[in-house]
Motif scaffolding. Sequence first.
Motif, PDB file in Angstrom:
ATOM      1  N   ASP A  11      -4.702  -3.661  -6.303  1.00  0.00           N
ATOM      2  CA  ASP A  11      -3.350  -3.942  -6.716  1.00  0.00           C
ATOM      3  C   ASP A  11      -3.229  -5.198  -7.487  1.00  0.00           C
ATOM      4  O   ASP A  11      -4.572  -5.868  -7.719  1.00  0.00           O
ATOM      5  CB  ASP A  11      -2.468  -4.174  -5.240  1.00  0.00           C
ATOM      6  CG  ASP A  11      -2.307  -2.961  -4.637  1.00  0.00           C
ATOM      7  OD1 ASP A  11      -2.178  -1.993  -5.185  1.00  0.00           O
ATOM      8  OD2 ASP A  11      -2.234  -3.134  -3.145  1.00  0.00           O
ATOM      9  N   GLN A  12      -2.114  -5.694  -8.001  1.00  0.00           N
ATOM     10  CA  GLN A  12      -2.290  -6.705  -8.832  1.00  0.00           C
ATOM     11  C   GLN A  12      -2.522  -7.900  -7.898  1.00  0.00           C
ATOM     12  O   GLN A  12      -3.080  -8.968  -8.252  1.00  0.00           O
ATOM     13  CB  GLN A  12      -0.722  -6.904  -9.654  1.00  0.00           C
ATOM     14  CG  GLN A  12      -0.554  -5.925 -10.507  1.00  0.00           C
ATOM     15  CD  GLN A  12      -1.549  -6.142 -11.991  1.00  0.00           C
ATOM     16  OE1 GLN A  12      -2.579  -5.822 -11.965  1.00  0.00           O
ATOM     17  NE2 GLN A  12      -0.721  -7.092 -12.765  1.00  0.00           N
ATOM     18  N   LYS A  13      -1.843  -7.973  -6.734  1.00  0.00           N
ATOM     19  CA  LYS A  13      -1.964  -9.308  -5.929  1.00  0.00           C
ATOM     20  C   LYS A  13      -3.122  -8.903  -4.804  1.00  0.00           C
ATOM     21  O   LYS A  13      -3.346  -8.090  -4.466  1.00  0.00           O
ATOM     22  CB  LYS A  13      -0.746  -9.682  -5.006  1.00  0.00           C
ATOM     23  CG  LYS A  13       0.414 -10.224  -5.825  1.00  0.00           C
ATOM     24  CD  LYS A  13       1.613 -10.403  -5.121  1.00  0.00           C
ATOM     25  CE  LYS A  13       1.587 -11.690  -4.371  1.00  0.00           C
ATOM     26  NZ  LYS A  13       2.770 -12.115  -3.602  1.00  0.00           N
TER      27      LYS A  13
END
Length: 108
Positions: free
Chosen positions: A88-90
């Motif tokens: 994911d992005q985070k």
Amino acid sequence: MKYFDTIFLEEAERFISKLDNKSARKIIYNIDLAEQTNDPKLFKKISDEIWEFRSKYLGNQYRLLAFWDKRDHKNTLVIATHGFVKKDQKVPQKEIDKAKKIREIYLK
């Protein structure tokens, strides 16, 4: 000039050892480069006490979470706690929490 040395705890070593040879070499190369530069593309702060080594290879984003150990004034150490493939992005909070827990145990 080397800014810090990196120590790999057991889980970090295990993560790297399970990767294919080229991916593992890319991660080690990037960590070595991060030790000699101040490049946030390679080593970035993600919470108060947790940092991440960042590597991208063949479309995979590899992360090793780490913390600073400045108790020895002769050597500045970064302790790599564990690694994962980022999807994911985070960075998942559970991975940050895991690194914080390992840090607490290490510093005792």
